[in-house]
Design a protein around this motif. Sequence first.
Motif, PDB file in Angstrom:
ATOM      1  N   LEU A   1      -3.425   2.809  -4.887  1.00 31.23           N
ATOM      2  CA  LEU A   1      -2.759   2.670  -6.180  1.00 31.23           C
ATOM      3  C   LEU A   1      -2.788   4.008  -6.906  1.00 31.23           C
ATOM      4  N   TYR A   2      -1.863   4.192  -7.848  1.00 30.36           N
ATOM      5  CA  TYR A   2      -1.914   5.367  -8.708  1.00 30.36           C
ATOM      6  C   TYR A   2      -1.433   4.998 -10.101  1.00 30.36           C
ATOM      7  N   ASP A   3      -1.876   5.797 -11.053  1.00 26.56           N
ATOM      8  CA  ASP A   3      -1.561   5.551 -12.456  1.00 26.56           C
ATOM      9  C   ASP A   3      -0.215   6.191 -12.780  1.00 26.56           C
ATOM     10  N   THR A   4       0.755   5.372 -13.177  1.00 29.14           N
ATOM     11  CA  THR A   4       2.101   5.871 -13.466  1.00 29.14           C
ATOM     12  C   THR A   4       2.282   6.259 -14.931  1.00 29.14           C
ATOM     13  N   ALA A   5       1.275   5.993 -15.769  1.00 32.96           N
ATOM     14  CA  ALA A   5       1.392   6.316 -17.188  1.00 32.96           C
ATOM     15  C   ALA A   5       1.147   7.799 -17.426  1.00 32.96           C
TER      16      ALA A   5
ATOM     17  N   THR B   1      -2.400   4.379 -21.904  1.00 30.90           N
ATOM     18  CA  THR B   1      -3.051   3.269 -21.218  1.00 30.90           C
ATOM     19  C   THR B   1      -2.634   3.256 -19.747  1.00 30.90           C
ATOM     20  N   PRO B   2      -3.592   3.222 -18.809  1.00 32.61           N
ATOM     21  CA  PRO B   2      -3.251   3.260 -17.382  1.00 32.61           C
ATOM     22  C   PRO B   2      -2.332   2.116 -16.969  1.00 32.61           C
ATOM     23  N   VAL B   3      -1.358   2.456 -16.119  1.00 36.02           N
ATOM     24  CA  VAL B   3      -0.466   1.463 -15.520  1.00 36.02           C
ATOM     25  C   VAL B   3      -0.516   1.708 -14.013  1.00 36.02           C
ATOM     26  N   LEU B   4      -1.199   0.834 -13.289  1.00 38.11           N
ATOM     27  CA  LEU B   4      -1.394   1.042 -11.865  1.00 38.11           C
ATOM     28  C   LEU B   4      -0.248   0.441 -11.060  1.00 38.11           C
ATOM     29  N   ALA B   5       0.181   1.192 -10.028  1.00 41.24           N
ATOM     30  CA  ALA B   5       1.257   0.726  -9.155  1.00 41.24           C
ATOM     31  C   ALA B   5       0.917   1.109  -7.724  1.00 41.24           C
ATOM     32  N   ASP B   6       1.504   0.375  -6.772  1.00 39.97           N
ATOM     33  CA  ASP B   6       1.311   0.696  -5.364  1.00 39.97           C
ATOM     34  C   ASP B   6       1.972   2.035  -5.044  1.00 39.97           C
ATOM     35  N   ILE B   7       1.231   2.915  -4.397  1.00 40.37           N
ATOM     36  CA  ILE B   7       1.771   4.229  -4.039  1.00 40.37           C
ATOM     37  C   ILE B   7       3.003   4.090  -3.151  1.00 40.37           C
ATOM     38  N   TRP B   8       2.975   3.154  -2.223  1.00 40.18           N
ATOM     39  CA  TRP B   8       4.055   3.027  -1.252  1.00 40.18           C
ATOM     40  C   TRP B   8       5.160   2.079  -1.694  1.00 40.18           C
ATOM     41  N   GLY B   9       5.085   1.558  -2.907  1.00 46.13           N
ATOM     42  CA  GLY B   9       6.161   0.726  -3.419  1.00 46.13           C
ATOM     43  C   GLY B   9       6.342  -0.549  -2.619  1.00 46.13           C
ATOM     44  N   THR B  10       7.589  -0.959  -2.420  1.00 44.93           N
ATOM     45  CA  THR B  10       7.884  -2.224  -1.735  1.00 44.93           C
ATOM     46  C   THR B  10       8.680  -2.041  -0.450  1.00 44.93           C
ATOM     47  N   SER B  11       9.066  -0.821  -0.127  1.00 44.26           N
ATOM     48  CA  SER B  11       9.881  -0.597   1.070  1.00 44.26           C
ATOM     49  C   SER B  11       9.025  -0.587   2.333  1.00 44.26           C
TER      50      SER B  11
END
Length: 282
Positions: free
Chosen positions: A198-202, A207-217
């Motif tokens: 995961l990485y913080d996209t904010a 405020t941290p917003v965590l998302a999957d590094i590799w997305g959904t593809s």
Amino acid sequence: ALEGYIASQVFPYVRVENEVGTFWVYGKEGFRRVRTLRAENTPAAMVDFQATSDTYDCHEYALKSGIGKRERANYRGPIELQQIKQNLNIDGLMLDFEVRVATLMTTTGNWSTNDTPDTKWDAANATPFKDVKLWKNDVRKKIGLVPNTMILPYEGWLKLSEAQEVIGRLSVAALQVTTMDIVKALFEVERILVPRGLYDTAKEGKTPVLADIWGTSIWLGYVAPSPSLYTPSAGYTIVAQDLQTEQWHDNDIKMDLVESSMIQTEKVVCADAGFVITSPWT
């Protein structure tokens, strides 16, 4: 690689002596049929390496951490403070590396082919095994090699493990539990990598917003088992300097500094060797 990171497994390391140089970009030159029949007392036909070339330019990536006098005096722990700071640096470097490779591999414009399943894989009538067979053959027809690696995002793995077509192919002995070995066998893919980073996209300070590094593809393609700039593969990490750490004392700020750095670049070297599947789930 850190837990859940896969960048070095899909863009394997190739070490070079110079930070700037050339590398081979693989197309279809190797499939050209040449005359091999030789008449008596005549020379053999001459062939040479035909792939086109491109340039690389390695960049330095570095992070440093400080240890103040008071921090050192007050620290009480089983691990050396320098090691903690070094690990902090390396974690940051590897996270950035993972994001760079994930961006390269999931950008459809970097690869010759991309597709979206006609029926989303979380639908009741989904056909993931049929889809993957068609996609694998599409790559094979371009490079003569069958894809040996699939990158399946973690949330995608969770959904795929519950897909009816997958469950229906499991034996009673397997207790309807989907394991990676079973799915690899069903897809007939040597490696299925499930990144969990995961990485913080904010923005910094927000405020941290965590998302999957590799997305959904999903990515499907060929990764050379024995990496070399002379061996076809989807991409490589070209390394001029391995990860290294140095320490010194800065009198101006009265701190011990720990810096970790590496010099490298990541390059797609065969656009035909990769296939991106976008929006596989609803």
